[in-house]
Design an enzyme around this catalytic site. Structure first.
Site, PDB file in Angstrom:
ATOM      1  N   GLU A   1      90.432  20.613  51.777  1.00 59.59           N
ATOM      2  CA  GLU A   1      89.714  19.994  50.657  1.00 59.59           C
ATOM      3  C   GLU A   1      90.144  20.654  49.348  1.00 59.59           C
ATOM      4  OE1 GLU A   1      85.367  19.172  52.592  1.00 59.59           O
ATOM      5  OE2 GLU A   1      85.977  21.260  52.421  1.00 59.59           O
TER       6      GLU A   1
ATOM      7  N   LYS B   1      89.668  22.533  46.095  1.00 59.53           N
ATOM      8  CA  LYS B   1      88.635  23.476  45.649  1.00 59.53           C
ATOM      9  C   LYS B   1      88.267  23.131  44.209  1.00 59.53           C
ATOM     10  CE  LYS B   1      87.581  28.422  45.423  1.00 59.53           C
ATOM     11  NZ  LYS B   1      87.202  28.446  43.989  1.00 59.53           N
TER      12      LYS B   1
ATOM     13  N   ASP C   1      86.656  23.316  40.613  1.00 60.31           N
ATOM     14  CA  ASP C   1      86.290  24.416  39.721  1.00 60.31           C
ATOM     15  C   ASP C   1      85.026  24.032  38.960  1.00 60.31           C
ATOM     16  OD1 ASP C   1      86.541  26.901  38.665  1.00 60.31           O
ATOM     17  OD2 ASP C   1      88.079  26.385  37.197  1.00 60.31           O
TER      18      ASP C   1
ATOM     19  N   TYR D   1      80.453  18.548  50.016  1.00 59.39           N
ATOM     20  CA  TYR D   1      81.457  18.917  51.004  1.00 59.39           C
ATOM     21  C   TYR D   1      80.903  19.527  52.284  1.00 59.39           C
ATOM     22  CZ  TYR D   1      80.851  23.315  48.371  1.00 59.39           C
ATOM     23  OH  TYR D   1      80.327  24.409  47.731  1.00 59.39           O
TER      24      TYR D   1
ATOM     25  N   LYS E   1      94.124  30.117  46.673  1.00 59.56           N
ATOM     26  CA  LYS E   1      94.009  30.065  45.218  1.00 59.56           C
ATOM     27  C   LYS E   1      95.377  29.780  44.593  1.00 59.56           C
ATOM     28  CE  LYS E   1      90.598  30.882  43.448  1.00 59.56           C
ATOM     29  NZ  LYS E   1      89.853  32.076  43.101  1.00 59.56           N
TER      30      LYS E   1
ATOM     31  N   CYS F   1      90.215  25.918   0.689  1.00 60.60           N
ATOM     32  CA  CYS F   1      90.861  24.967   1.594  1.00 60.60           C
ATOM     33  C   CYS F   1      92.372  24.995   1.360  1.00 60.60           C
ATOM     34  CB  CYS F   1      90.322  23.553   1.361  1.00 60.60           C
ATOM     35  SG  CYS F   1      91.201  22.279   2.304  1.00 60.60           S
TER      36      CYS F   1
ATOM     37  N   CYS G   1      93.358  21.338  -0.269  1.00 61.22           N
ATOM     38  CA  CYS G   1      92.907  20.811  -1.564  1.00 61.22           C
ATOM     39  C   CYS G   1      92.405  21.894  -2.520  1.00 61.22           C
ATOM     40  CB  CYS G   1      91.817  19.755  -1.352  1.00 61.22           C
ATOM     41  SG  CYS G   1      90.243  20.423  -0.755  1.00 61.22           S
TER      42      CYS G   1
ATOM     43  N   CYS H   1      85.837  22.573   4.973  1.00 63.41           N
ATOM     44  CA  CYS H   1      86.040  22.006   3.645  1.00 63.41           C
ATOM     45  C   CYS H   1      85.124  20.801   3.526  1.00 63.41           C
ATOM     46  CB  CYS H   1      87.499  21.578   3.457  1.00 63.41           C
ATOM     47  SG  CYS H   1      87.789  20.659   1.918  1.00 63.41           S
TER      48      CYS H   1
ATOM     49  N   CYS I   1      89.455  15.395   0.233  1.00 65.70           N
ATOM     50  CA  CYS I   1      90.498  16.308   0.695  1.00 65.70           C
ATOM     51  C   CYS I   1      91.613  15.501   1.360  1.00 65.70           C
ATOM     52  CB  CYS I   1      89.918  17.307   1.688  1.00 65.70           C
ATOM     53  SG  CYS I   1      91.149  18.378   2.451  1.00 65.70           S
TER      54      CYS I   1
END
Length: 668
Positions: free
Chosen positions: A113, A115, A117, A222, A310, A404, A407, A422, A427
């Protein structure tokens, strides 16, 4: 309507909604448009509000999320939720097999199966009704998160049989949901989740179930915790039994006759896992026979009959050569690490987002540092850590500017946010990013208007806002670099064709904060016209299933803005469509043989990535699902098509080779 009539109607609506939900969230094969589901859900909500005595803890209305809790109660697991031993190589897997073979004298087969996460959970059903859901916790004691788990729509509130059973599985956040969540958090100036697993766990541990309801979580079950004399002989039979009950299991699970087949399965998913819509960090291998599992027993920490392989997390070292700043369409200023080019997980990586100033300080990042880089979720480049022991004193501190970079306006940090922003609506960087978003695939999908072309149009002052795209002059375009007669004609034709897009594309393209592509379609299906949406009140919006407080406030605020109202009026005058064109349809899709069909992709296509093929099918009115079932209409089979093709042949599903798919995509 009296109470008896209301009760009958409520049960009818619950039955219909449960059926629709099972097909949509478990089988990935929707029976009706979202708008019809929403309409029936709203009808049930109104019935339960009018007749409070009809409310039930197992009604589909609990999916919306109930009132916040003060705290989670502790739950003791009658059967411990043990962790698994790990394997990291083929040698480890063969050693695991040798231990099994030495302890069990009969032939041994395995179930493999993916795995997932996510966050491990235990679900308890009593007489077929969902009674309680809990986290794994320390394996012996977890937390009662029933209210949050009820918002996960792939978890049935009623089983198909009135059995009492405890099942276990993994709740996860799909990759797209994770990307949307972090994009919204970044736009809001909030701290980002590090990965989908943390996002799923964080969502399920919210005391307010409405937060979990907004996060689009999913589940794969599962295991059955205790067989309780059901006569099941194997793990494979247990998975089939769970599926018969209406529980969602992973379709990619495989029965392997020996360890060589297990290793082939593991190797096949090393690359294929990138195509999944969720994250997997390995493969779980279990002895199939339940009698053999019992004979093998447990160590103090884990079952002897299972192990988890893994996948290796590829991390590489490179130099952080500089940090640049970009301004997004909502004004958030994002620092990006410029890296010395390096190969990570099969692609060349030259940059990685650093998200915000706090993260730079937290990881102690300096220009010139040697840094460890990986791809978060095998997708997004991420600076994991700095190798401070390799510093030679030449490294330079990075300081965020006060103005910024696009601008020159002063940057602000809004209350509760970690990002600098900003707030100048004029802008140019924000305006340019808004245009790039507007023409993107999920929005107006204007072919030929990529990021570089938009930047070129801005540099030559040919566009300043969205409506300017529809006023472009051919003669002016021909003066630009790499703009010949043919490319200009194609571009103008693509822009003109986009006027016919269905309403949801325009809604998403407008860039309303918190409104993603799915929410845009929900709004279009519900209101059908832009005028109706513009006039919607906050209450009208909150009445729609899946529209929460923040999104409703954002939509109302957007349409109250005079600049937005003027823009929509200008787009209407320029001939853009302002109506919804129907479930699963886009401009030009109604004549496609894929329109309204459920399609499965399998194998490797030579001319399409998996994402491009999926988007092409959806543009032609089809729906792409991940597994083959009796509801599948067409399977598109590329090279090395496997079990999905075999199952399609068994079910008599229509099979297309890539050439036929290309013909359909080209309108032949």
């Amino acid at each position: 309507m009296d109470v008896k009539e209301a009760e009958k109607k409520a049960e009818e609506l619950r039955s219909i909604l449960e059926k629709y939900g099972h097909y949509y969230y478990v089988l990935d094969a929707p029976l009706v448009p979202d708008a019809e589901y929403d309409q029936k859900m709203q009808e049930l909500i109104q019935l339960e509000e009018t007749f409070p005595q009809l409310k039930s803890s197992h009604s589909p209305t609990v999916r919306i999320g109930g009132p916040p809790l003060d705290a989670f109660e502790k739950v003791r697991h009658d059967i411990p939720m043990m962790s698994l031993s790990n394997a990291f190589s083929e040698d480890d897997l063969r050693a695991f097999d040798r231990r099994i073979q030495q302890a069990v004298h009969d032939p041994v087969s395995y179930i493999c199966e993916l795995k997932i996460d996510g966050l491990a959970v235990a679900l308890t059903y009593e007489n077929g009704r969902f009674l309680r859901g809990a986290t794994r916790g320390d394996g012996t004691t977890g937390e009662d998160i029933t209210s949050n788990l009820k918002t996960v729509r792939s978890i049935p509130l009623h089983l198909r049989e009135p059995v009492s059973i405890e099942v276990r599985g993994e709740v996860f956040m799909p990759k797209q949901s994770f990307a949307r969540l972090n994009e919204a958090k970044e736009n809001a100036g909030e701290m980002l989740f590090a990965n989908p697993r943390n996002a799923a766990a964080g969502s399920l541990r919210q005391l307010d179930p409405k937060v979990a309801a907004e996060r689009n979580l999913d589940v794969f079950l599962y295991a059955i915790a205790d067989d309780k004399g059901r006569g099941l002989a194997s793990h494979k039979e247990a998975l089939s039994f769970m599926k018969e009950l209406g529980l969602k299991t992973n379709p990619e699970t495989k029965h392997c006759e020996n360890i060589d087949e297990v290793i082939d399965y593991v190797n096949s998913w090393m690359e294929k896992r990138q195509d999944l819509h969720y994250e997997t960090d390995g493969i779980v291998i279990k002895v199939n026979s339940l009698r053999q599992q019992q004979d093998l027993g447990y160590t103090a920490k884990s079952p002897r009959w299972a192990t988890a392989y893994k996948f290796p997390a590829e991390e590489v070292v490179t130099t952080l050569e500089g940090i640049t700043l970009s301004v997004g369409r909502t004004g958030v200023v994002t620092p990006t690490a410029q890296l010395r080019a390096v190969q990570v997980a099969g692609t060349t990586v030259r940059r990685a987002s650093l998200h915000n100033e706090d993260l730079i300080r937290e990881k102690d990042i300096k220009i010139g540092d040697q840094v460890v880089v990986k791809k978060a979720g095998d997708i997004i480049p991420e600076v994991v850590r700095v190798l401070t022991e390799l510093r030679d004193g030449s490294e330079a501190e990075f300081v965020m500017p006060e103005e910024c970079p696009a601008c020159g306006s002063g940057l602000v940090r809004l209350e509760g946010e970690v990002a600098l922003r900003c707030v100048n609506p004029q802008c140019p960087a924000q305006m340019q990013e808004a245009l790039i978003h507007f023409v993107s695939r999920d929005a107006m999908n204007i072919d030929g208007l990529g990021e570089k072309v938009i930047q070129q149009l801005f540099r030559h002052h040919l566009v300043g806002g969205i409506d300017d795209l529809y006023k472009l002059d051919k003669e002016e375009l021909l003066k630009l670099e790499r703009m010949g007669e043919k490319s200009v004609n194609n571009l103008l034709e693509a822009i003109d064709a986009s006027k016919e897009n269905s309403l949801e594309k325009l809604i998403f393209g407008l860039g309303i904060r918190f409104v993603g592509a799915k929410a845009a379609r929900t709004l279009a299906e519900h209101f059908e016209t832009m005028d109706a949406l513009r006039c919607a009140s906050r209450e009208d919006l909150l009445a729609i299933f899946e529209i929460g407080d923040k999104m409703a406030d954002s939509i109302v605020s957007f349409f109250e803005n005079q600049e937005a109202a003027d823009l929509i009026d200008r787009l209407l005058a320029l001939g853009l469509n302002m109506t919804y064109k129907g479930f699963g349809k886009t401009a030009g899709s109604t004549t496609s043989s894929l329109n309204g069909k459920t399609v499965v992709l399998t194998g490797t296509l030579e001319n399409f990535s998996r994402k491009d093929a999926k988007e092409t099918i959806e543009m032609l009115g089809g729906k792409v699902t991940g597994s083959v079932s009796k509801n599948t209409d067409i399977i598109v089979a590329g090279k090395e098509a496997g079990s999905k093709l075999t199952k399609a042949q068994e079910l008599g599903v229509e099979i297309w080779e890539e050439a036929q798919f290309i013909e359909e995509a080209n309108g032949s």
